[in-house]
Scaffold this motif. Structure first.
Motif, mmCIF file in Angstrom:
data_model
loop_
_atom_site.group_PDB
_atom_site.id
_atom_site.type_symbol
_atom_site.label_atom_id
_atom_site.label_comp_id
_atom_site.label_asym_id
_atom_site.label_seq_id
_atom_site.Cartn_x
_atom_site.Cartn_y
_atom_site.Cartn_z
ATOM 1 N N ALA A 20 2.738 10.005 -6.542
ATOM 2 C CA ALA A 20 3.579 11.463 -7.432
ATOM 3 C C ALA A 20 4.893 11.373 -8.072
ATOM 4 N N LEU A 21 5.194 11.205 -5.742
ATOM 5 C CA LEU A 21 6.659 11.183 -6.853
ATOM 6 C C LEU A 21 7.403 10.174 -6.573
ATOM 7 N N PHE A 66 0.293 -1.364 -0.363
ATOM 8 C CA PHE A 66 -0.071 0.061 -0.567
ATOM 9 C C PHE A 66 0.747 0.954 0.188
ATOM 10 N N VAL A 67 0.487 2.573 -0.878
ATOM 11 C CA VAL A 67 1.110 3.657 -0.383
ATOM 12 C C VAL A 67 -0.356 5.008 -0.170
ATOM 13 N N LEU A 68 0.169 6.376 0.100
ATOM 14 C CA LEU A 68 -1.061 6.886 0.003
ATOM 15 C C LEU A 68 -0.299 7.934 -0.980
ATOM 16 N N GLU A 69 -1.834 8.057 -1.649
ATOM 17 C CA GLU A 69 -1.922 8.767 -2.396
ATOM 18 C C GLU A 69 -0.327 10.196 -3.081
ATOM 19 N N SER A 70 -0.604 10.730 -1.674
ATOM 20 C CA SER A 70 0.551 11.660 -2.068
ATOM 21 C C SER A 70 1.959 11.260 -2.107
ATOM 22 N N GLU A 71 1.976 10.049 -2.117
ATOM 23 C CA GLU A 71 3.660 9.258 -2.249
ATOM 24 C C GLU A 71 3.409 9.222 -3.777
ATOM 25 N N PHE A 120 9.831 5.480 -10.601
ATOM 26 C CA PHE A 120 8.679 3.816 -10.432
ATOM 27 C C PHE A 120 7.228 3.434 -10.782
ATOM 28 N N GLY A 121 6.848 2.013 -10.401
ATOM 29 C CA GLY A 121 6.006 1.789 -11.091
ATOM 30 C C GLY A 121 4.849 2.468 -11.415
ATOM 31 N N GLN A 122 4.935 2.445 -13.142
ATOM 32 C CA GLN A 122 5.145 3.144 -14.464
ATOM 33 C C GLN A 122 3.965 2.586 -14.194
ATOM 34 N N ARG A 123 3.763 0.735 -14.535
ATOM 35 C CA ARG A 123 2.498 0.083 -14.281
ATOM 36 C C ARG A 123 1.822 -0.830 -13.690
#
Ligand SMILES: [Zn+2]
Length: 286
Positions: free
Chosen positions: A200-201, A193-198, A207-210
């Motif tokens: 974009a960074l 999981f991640v926070l939406e705020s993270e 990272f995480g293009q897919r």
């Protein structure tokens, strides 16, 4: 608790997909391995098919994931496949990869666990010789909130306390004595999981293009974006899953009690460094 016998896969298991961080297509083949091999990565796409043991001395410290290297060969974000194997008590396995990262699946260890269980697990002649906690110790980060308290205990018991403060993720805790049954029922399904705020960074860093909300739980201001939680405390369970994968770098799950408060990979790794450092004289005299 009496020592159990080592275990490996009865037959090869193949899982295809793409890596979460780099996004490259990958085929991962899990192969049976002799007793005392441990968990061993093999980059079959590189000249000489270099092997990288899943051991703490191969660790390359980087934020947010677990990376191993030997010479110029690397494997990245290996914590979920290691958690799947260690959680199912698969002690010996060759993990062949034709790219840098294992397949992300749905962001949990579920796809790998289901594939392993389809292929069956077999007992070997030798017994496991796990690292054992004999003396309590703590690892923490000066000036930061994370800490892990380590104490002796039978089996491997992990408690994870998560508290992201004033965010949409509520404080939560999960505790488990790690057995294959407990791992499959309570932990394997918990997703990254991640926070939406993270997001974009991470994207700005390439990272995480897919990554999508289907392979990465994203918490926006209103809760989980385009997905639903599999348990109210899924985040704590996933952090515990990460602990299992990282602790496996001791050469298998260590025996002891581990109370993690808001820890990440860095502290998880330091626990194993501390444990093996403390145990070295005993191992040498054993
Ligand atoms: Zn994870």
């Amino acid at each position: 608790m009496t020592a159990r016998r080592q275990r490996t896969l009865a037959r090869p298991v193949i899982i295809e997909g793409f890596g979460l961080f780099g996004g490259a297509d990958v085929t991962m083949t899990l192969l049976p391995a002799p007793a005392d091999t441990g968990l061993l990565f093999e980059r079959v796409d590189l000249p000489g098919r270099p092997q990288i043991p899943a051991r703490i001395h191969c660790l390359v410290p980087q934020p947010r994931r677990t990376i191993l290297a030997r010479g110029t060969a690397r494997v990245e974000m290996v914590e979920h496949v290691l958690a799947a194997l260690a959680g199912l008590w698969v002690d010996n396995c060759r993990i062949q990869l034709d790219a840098l990262e294992p397949p992300v699946g749905d962001g949990s260890a579920l796809e790998i666990v289901e594939a392993i269980l389809c292929g069956e697990i077999t007992l070997q002649a030798s017994e496991v010789r796990p690292a054992r906690v004999t003396t309590p110790f703590r690892v923490d980060q000066p000036g930061e909130r994370g800490a892990i308290d380590v104490s002796p205990g039978e089996g491997c018991t992990i408690q994870y306390d998560l508290d992201y403060g004033a965010t949409v993720i509520p404080a939560q805790s999960f505790t488990a004595l790690i057995t294959p049954e407990e791992f499959v029922r309570e932990i394997a399904f918990a997703r990254t999981f991640v926070l939406e705020s993270e997001v974009a960074l991470l994207r700005a860093r390439g990272f995480g293009q897919r990554a999508t909300p289907q392979n990465l739980l994203v918490f926006g201001p209103g809760g989980v974006v385009d997905n639903v939680l599999r348990a109210p405390d899924e985040c704590a369970r996933h952090k515990l899953l990460d602990c299992i994968g990282d602790f496996a770098l001791a050469g298998g799950l260590p025996r002891g009690r581990f109370h993690a408060v808001q820890s990440g990979h860095h502290l998880n790794h330091r626990v194993i460094q501390g444990l093996l450092g403390a145990l070295e004289p005993q191992l040498q005299s054993a």
